[in-house]
Design a protein around this motif. Structure first.
Motif: not given
Ligand SMILES: [Fe+2]
Length: 162
Positions: A29, A23, A158, A153, A160
């Motif tokens: 991000t 993550r 999950g 993920g 992304r």
């Protein structure tokens, strides 16, 4: 042209972030989220690319306004960007990535449909894309973007997207 260049702004994102298997942190991000604006800035001086600047800038907007960089909603998002999102996500899901194997076409279509339910993708466009894909066993990608967005993920929770 927009398909090939939409993620060019990722040249400003370090590989350590782009290839990170886990993550992303909030800071990472934020760096990734700048790539549509960076890409637009890179292409802006070229007159031949003027028409695709809105597609580059808005390819991560979402129908419900939760996307970036401008939080556009629905038809405020250029239709070319809405189409490109679908093809880009399908491409990302159906190719091997460092952190997971390629999904089947049907699995990818189900994720696209799930994203419609979440209010992210354009429902009629996804329906059209899925109908074309399901009707054509010989459906093939003509070319792939070297800089395609990617997922990490497990799915669908999950997901992304860079
Ligand atoms: Fe992107």
């Amino acid at each position: 042209m927009a398909c090939l260049l939409h993620d060019v702004g990722k040249v400003a994102v370090p590989d350590s972030i782009l290839m990170k298997p886990g993550r992303l942190t909030a800071e990472e991000t934020e760096i990734v989220r700048q790539h549509p604006v960076v890409g637009e800035r890179i292409c802006a001086p070229l007159k031949s690319l003027r028409r695709i600047l809105p597609v580059i800038r808005h390819h991560h907007e979402r129908m419900d306004g939760s996307g970036y960089p401008d939080g556009l909603r629905g038809e405020q998002i250029p239709v070319q960007a809405r189409i490109l999102q679908i093809a880009d996500i399908y491409d990302a899901l159906t190719t091997d990535r460092p952190y997971r194997m390629a999904l089947s076409s049907e699995e990818a279509l189900q994720i696209l449909e799930y994203e419609v339910m979440r209010g992210w993708l354009d429902g009629p466009l996804v329906s059209k894309f899925a109908a074309i894909r399901r009707a054509r066993e010989d459906f093939r990608m003509i070319g792939r973007s070297m800089l395609a967005s990617y997922y990490g993920g497990s799915r669908p929770t999950g997901i992304r997207r860079a």
